[in-house]
Design a protein around this motif. Structure first.
Motif, PDB file in Angstrom:
ATOM      1  N   PRO A   1     -31.070  -1.176   2.573  1.00 56.58           N
ATOM      2  CA  PRO A   1     -30.215  -0.485   3.546  1.00 56.58           C
ATOM      3  C   PRO A   1     -28.997  -1.323   3.956  1.00 56.58           C
ATOM      4  N   TYR A   2     -29.173  -2.642   4.041  1.00 54.01           N
ATOM      5  CA  TYR A   2     -28.058  -3.521   4.387  1.00 54.01           C
ATOM      6  C   TYR A   2     -26.969  -3.451   3.314  1.00 54.01           C
ATOM      7  N   GLN A   3     -27.363  -3.473   2.045  1.00 54.23           N
ATOM      8  CA  GLN A   3     -26.387  -3.415   0.960  1.00 54.23           C
ATOM      9  C   GLN A   3     -25.670  -2.073   0.949  1.00 54.23           C
ATOM     10  N   LYS A   4     -26.371  -1.005   1.261  1.00 57.42           N
ATOM     11  CA  LYS A   4     -25.748   0.315   1.327  1.00 57.42           C
ATOM     12  C   LYS A   4     -24.692   0.359   2.428  1.00 57.42           C
ATOM     13  N   LYS A   5     -24.968  -0.289   3.560  1.00 56.90           N
ATOM     14  CA  LYS A   5     -24.003  -0.330   4.656  1.00 56.90           C
ATOM     15  C   LYS A   5     -22.771  -1.144   4.279  1.00 56.90           C
ATOM     16  N   VAL A   6     -22.968  -2.227   3.533  1.00 54.65           N
ATOM     17  CA  VAL A   6     -21.831  -3.049   3.099  1.00 54.65           C
ATOM     18  C   VAL A   6     -20.943  -2.250   2.157  1.00 54.65           C
ATOM     19  N   VAL A   7     -21.543  -1.525   1.207  1.00 49.06           N
ATOM     20  CA  VAL A   7     -20.765  -0.691   0.276  1.00 49.06           C
ATOM     21  C   VAL A   7     -19.995   0.371   1.053  1.00 49.06           C
ATOM     22  N   ALA A   8     -20.624   1.000   2.024  1.00 54.38           N
ATOM     23  CA  ALA A   8     -19.946   2.013   2.835  1.00 54.38           C
ATOM     24  C   ALA A   8     -18.813   1.389   3.649  1.00 54.38           C
ATOM     25  N   ALA A   9     -19.018   0.188   4.149  1.00 52.60           N
ATOM     26  CA  ALA A   9     -17.985  -0.489   4.938  1.00 52.60           C
ATOM     27  C   ALA A   9     -16.768  -0.834   4.079  1.00 52.60           C
ATOM     28  N   LEU A  10     -16.985  -1.032   2.796  1.00 47.70           N
ATOM     29  CA  LEU A  10     -15.864  -1.280   1.888  1.00 47.70           C
ATOM     30  C   LEU A  10     -15.098   0.008   1.576  1.00 47.70           C
ATOM     31  N   GLY A  11     -15.646   1.148   1.990  1.00 46.36           N
ATOM     32  CA  GLY A  11     -14.961   2.420   1.781  1.00 46.36           C
ATOM     33  C   GLY A  11     -15.366   3.118   0.502  1.00 46.36           C
ATOM     34  N   LEU A  12     -16.501   2.728  -0.080  1.00 45.81           N
ATOM     35  CA  LEU A  12     -16.947   3.318  -1.341  1.00 45.81           C
ATOM     36  C   LEU A  12     -18.082   4.295  -1.081  1.00 45.81           C
ATOM     37  N   LYS A  13     -17.971   5.494  -1.672  1.00 48.93           N
ATOM     38  CA  LYS A  13     -18.993   6.514  -1.480  1.00 48.93           C
ATOM     39  C   LYS A  13     -19.604   6.972  -2.793  1.00 48.93           C
ATOM     40  N   LYS A  14     -18.800   7.068  -3.842  1.00 47.37           N
ATOM     41  CA  LYS A  14     -19.269   7.612  -5.113  1.00 47.37           C
ATOM     42  C   LYS A  14     -19.091   6.592  -6.231  1.00 47.37           C
ATOM     43  N   LEU A  15     -19.855   6.762  -7.296  1.00 48.05           N
ATOM     44  CA  LEU A  15     -19.710   5.904  -8.465  1.00 48.05           C
ATOM     45  C   LEU A  15     -18.296   6.015  -9.025  1.00 48.05           C
ATOM     46  N   HIS A  16     -17.780   4.911  -9.500  1.00 43.22           N
ATOM     47  CA  HIS A  16     -16.461   4.795 -10.129  1.00 43.22           C
ATOM     48  C   HIS A  16     -15.311   5.131  -9.187  1.00 43.22           C
ATOM     49  N   GLN A  17     -15.580   5.137  -7.887  1.00 42.55           N
ATOM     50  CA  GLN A  17     -14.525   5.278  -6.896  1.00 42.55           C
ATOM     51  C   GLN A  17     -13.874   3.910  -6.719  1.00 42.55           C
ATOM     52  N   CYS A  18     -12.562   3.887  -6.616  1.00 41.30           N
ATOM     53  CA  CYS A  18     -11.822   2.633  -6.442  1.00 41.30           C
ATOM     54  C   CYS A  18     -11.150   2.611  -5.081  1.00 41.30           C
ATOM     55  N   VAL A  19     -11.091   1.432  -4.495  1.00 44.94           N
ATOM     56  CA  VAL A  19     -10.342   1.224  -3.265  1.00 44.94           C
ATOM     57  C   VAL A  19      -9.520  -0.055  -3.436  1.00 44.94           C
ATOM     58  N   GLU A  20      -8.406  -0.112  -2.744  1.00 44.25           N
ATOM     59  CA  GLU A  20      -7.583  -1.311  -2.726  1.00 44.25           C
ATOM     60  C   GLU A  20      -7.655  -1.903  -1.325  1.00 44.25           C
ATOM     61  N   LEU A  21      -8.098  -3.151  -1.258  1.00 48.07           N
ATOM     62  CA  LEU A  21      -8.247  -3.825   0.027  1.00 48.07           C
ATOM     63  C   LEU A  21      -7.541  -5.172  -0.025  1.00 48.07           C
ATOM     64  N   PRO A  22      -7.102  -5.682   1.117  1.00 50.71           N
ATOM     65  CA  PRO A  22      -6.441  -6.992   1.128  1.00 50.71           C
ATOM     66  C   PRO A  22      -7.442  -8.104   0.807  1.00 50.71           C
TER      67      PRO A  22
END
Length: 57
Positions: free
Chosen positions: A15-36
């Protein structure tokens, strides 16, 4: 800037890892985000690096 892509499912992750992924803004497989490229972002990426692909822009 970092380009972060979710390449492995969070099914089976803690559950902790799932929260970290969500905090990075990722929801679906192969979704990309650009972060500083900050220490906070890099710390989150290291926690779930086995699920992500990271490129520096």
């Amino acid at each position: 800037m970092l380009k972060i892509e979710l390449v492995k499912s969070t099914i089976g992750a803690t559950p902790y890892q799932k929260k970290v992924v969500a905090a990075l803004g990722l929801k679906k497989l192969h979704q990309c985000v650009e972060l500083p490229n900050t220490p906070q972002t890099m710390g989150a990426v290291k926690k779930v690096s086995h699920l992500l692909k990271v490129e520096e822009l």
